[in-house]
Each structure stands twice: as C-alpha cells, then as structure tokens.
Design a protein around this motif. Structure first.
Motif, mmCIF file in Angstrom:
data_model
loop_
_atom_site.group_PDB
_atom_site.id
_atom_site.type_symbol
_atom_site.label_atom_id
_atom_site.label_comp_id
_atom_site.label_asym_id
_atom_site.label_seq_id
_atom_site.Cartn_x
_atom_site.Cartn_y
_atom_site.Cartn_z
ATOM 1 N N GLY A 8 0.823 -1.210 0.000
ATOM 2 C CA GLY A 8 0.000 0.000 0.000
ATOM 3 C C GLY A 8 0.853 1.255 0.000
ATOM 4 O O GLY A 8 1.886 1.308 0.663
ATOM 5 N N SER A 9 0.434 2.267 -0.764
ATOM 6 C CA SER A 9 1.217 3.508 -0.787
ATOM 7 C C SER A 9 0.454 4.618 -1.495
ATOM 8 O O SER A 9 -0.427 4.362 -2.320
ATOM 9 C CB SER A 9 2.550 3.290 -1.501
ATOM 10 O OG SER A 9 2.358 2.609 -2.715
ATOM 11 N N SER A 24 3.855 11.829 0.903
ATOM 12 C CA SER A 24 3.470 10.423 0.878
ATOM 13 C C SER A 24 2.673 10.096 2.136
ATOM 14 O O SER A 24 2.679 10.866 3.094
ATOM 15 C CB SER A 24 4.714 9.525 0.850
ATOM 16 O OG SER A 24 5.307 9.476 2.127
ATOM 17 N N ASP A 25 2.006 8.951 2.111
ATOM 18 C CA ASP A 25 1.387 8.459 3.338
ATOM 19 C C ASP A 25 2.479 7.769 4.157
ATOM 20 O O ASP A 25 3.630 7.692 3.732
ATOM 21 C CB ASP A 25 0.251 7.486 3.013
ATOM 22 C CG ASP A 25 0.790 6.179 2.453
ATOM 23 O OD1 ASP A 25 1.735 6.227 1.653
ATOM 24 O OD2 ASP A 25 0.268 5.112 2.822
ATOM 25 N N ARG A 27 1.916 4.563 5.847
ATOM 26 C CA ARG A 27 1.563 3.192 6.199
ATOM 27 C C ARG A 27 2.473 2.172 5.520
ATOM 28 O O ARG A 27 2.782 2.300 4.338
ATOM 29 C CB ARG A 27 0.116 2.906 5.783
ATOM 30 C CG ARG A 27 -0.343 1.474 6.077
ATOM 31 C CD ARG A 27 -1.780 1.262 5.595
ATOM 32 N NE ARG A 27 -2.296 -0.058 5.958
ATOM 33 C CZ ARG A 27 -2.163 -1.141 5.189
ATOM 34 N NH1 ARG A 27 -1.536 -1.065 4.034
ATOM 35 N NH2 ARG A 27 -2.663 -2.298 5.583
ATOM 36 N N LYS A 41 8.840 6.825 2.728
ATOM 37 C CA LYS A 41 8.694 6.559 1.299
ATOM 38 C C LYS A 41 9.324 7.652 0.445
ATOM 39 O O LYS A 41 9.473 7.494 -0.761
ATOM 40 C CB LYS A 41 7.202 6.427 0.941
ATOM 41 C CG LYS A 41 6.574 5.216 1.593
ATOM 42 C CD LYS A 41 5.091 5.113 1.361
ATOM 43 C CE LYS A 41 4.536 4.033 2.290
ATOM 44 N NZ LYS A 41 3.083 3.911 2.213
ATOM 45 N N SER A 54 6.788 4.419 -4.450
ATOM 46 C CA SER A 54 5.600 3.638 -4.099
ATOM 47 C C SER A 54 5.777 2.231 -4.647
ATOM 48 O O SER A 54 6.641 1.999 -5.488
ATOM 49 C CB SER A 54 4.350 4.277 -4.701
ATOM 50 O OG SER A 54 4.297 4.015 -6.092
ATOM 51 N N GLY A 139 1.054 5.033 -6.653
ATOM 52 C CA GLY A 139 0.659 4.225 -5.506
ATOM 53 C C GLY A 139 -0.762 3.705 -5.600
ATOM 54 O O GLY A 139 -1.469 3.968 -6.579
ATOM 55 N N VAL A 174 -6.270 9.361 0.630
ATOM 56 C CA VAL A 174 -5.982 8.084 1.300
ATOM 57 C C VAL A 174 -7.198 7.563 2.067
ATOM 58 O O VAL A 174 -7.292 6.363 2.330
ATOM 59 C CB VAL A 174 -4.751 8.178 2.238
ATOM 60 C CG1 VAL A 174 -3.490 8.466 1.439
ATOM 61 C CG2 VAL A 174 -4.952 9.194 3.328
ATOM 62 N N SER A 180 -3.613 2.557 2.008
ATOM 63 C CA SER A 180 -2.672 3.631 2.324
ATOM 64 C C SER A 180 -3.290 4.546 3.380
ATOM 65 O O SER A 180 -4.485 4.490 3.634
ATOM 66 C CB SER A 180 -2.314 4.430 1.071
ATOM 67 O OG SER A 180 -3.458 5.022 0.514
#
Length: 204
Positions: A8-9, A24-25, A27, A41, A54, A139, A174, A180
């Motif tokens: 996940g991204s 970026s996220d 997770r 990330k 990602s 992602g 997200v 993500s």
C-alpha cells in the motif's frame, strides 16, 4: 498487479512558483494488516532533489540504495549535484535494465533545476517516464489522488499554499483507499530551504 498493492502507498508531487512539494502516506502494511505507521517513502538525494517510491517496500529500499550509490559516484566524478532531469534518466535506465525482473516500484521524482525551475516526473516499474507541469501521483491511492489534485491544483502557488493544497489532496485521497494512509509526510522545497512536516491522519 497485486504485487504493487502488497504494502500500500500514496505518493504525490506538485509544483508551485519556484518551489515544489512532495508528499506520501506513512503506512506499511502486508495486504490489509498494518505493520508500521511511520514508514519512509520519500528520500533525499540532495537538498533540491527528492524521490518518492511507491510499490513493494523491499524493492523501494533496494532501489534507493542503488540510486544513492550512483549519485555519490556522479558527485565524485563531476564535483556537483545531479540535475533533476539527469537523475530521472538515471532512475529510468536502472529500472529498464531490470525490465525482465523489475523492481516493483513506481518512482516520483521532484527537484529544482537550473534557475530554480521545478521539475517533477513519475515512471512505471520499467522506467517509462511521464513528465508533468502540475502534479504527478503514484501508488494504490493514485486514482483518488488524480481527482483531488485535479480539483485543488492551481498554477504558481507560494510555498505555504502549496503545502496546504498537497496535504489536503493527500489526506482526502488516502481515506478512499484502505491500503494507504495512517498519516502523511510532506516536504516543501524552495531555492533557500526545505520544510518537512508530518501530518496526522485518520488512524483507521
């Protein structure tokens, strides 16, 4: 393309007036199970050049290490930093030479080039570049990111407004993707400074 969705991204880069932002996220998951909520990330290549990776987390880390190695060699030989355009070509060729057993990564590259002109681009796992003048996404959350960025982006934003825009785009996107999220990581880069911020997001 299940392998790209394994961890996940959500990665996005956006240009402003003589500046850019990349976000970026945070997770890291194994399918639907969350493993970590502070996973990096976005990586710094130098003060004015960043890459967001990602896709499969292990491949992202491996690829980043190879890129750092190649950039250090370039610095030793040339006694200068790599331009964003040059770096994008380097990333592209490293990915393409592994096209029959690719790194499962979709990079987002953002940098300030000559005259502090922002440069952003993304590519697929075998290095096919996609250049853009406004924003690029990658992602598992990329579909919702396209929608959010398309509606929120406007040209020539100052750094503060750019930060606000990219952050809202990321956080709202997200929430539409269960792979993500769990917070955000944002860099805003101007010719004189780099601002790094952590966003709190929904933790579900």
């Amino acid at each position: 393309l299940q392998i790209f969705e394994y961890n996940g991204s959500a990665v996005v880069a956006m240009v402003g007036k003589n500046c850019f932002a990349i976000a970026s996220d945070r997770r890291l998951g194994v399918q639907l199970q969350t493993i970590s909520t502070d996973f990096q990330k976005i990586y710094t290549i130098h003060d004015k050049l960043f890459i967001g990776l990602s896709g499969l987390a292990t491949d992202a880390q491996t690829l980043y290490q190879r890129l750092v190695f190649r950039h250090k060699l370039y610095e030793l030989r040339e006694e200068r930093n790599m331009k964003p355009e040059t770096f994008a070509s380097l990333v592209s060729s490293i990915l393409y030479e592994k096209r029959f057993g690719p790194y499962f990564c979709q990079p987002v590259i953002a940098g300030l080039g000559d005259d502090d002109k922002p440069f952003i681009c993304t590519m697929d796992s075998i290095g096919a570049k996609e250049l853009a003048k406004d924003f690029v996404v990658s992602g598992t959350a990329s579909e919702s990111l396209y929608g959010a960025c398309e509606s929120m982006f406007k040209p020539d934003m100052e750094p503060d407004e750019l930060f606000e825009t990219i952050s809202q785009a990321l956080l709202s996107s997200v929430d539409r993707d269960c792979l993500s999220g769990w917070g955000g990581h944002v860099y805003v880069v101007t010719p004189t400074e780099v601002t790094e911020r952590i966003l709190k997001g929904r933790m579900d």
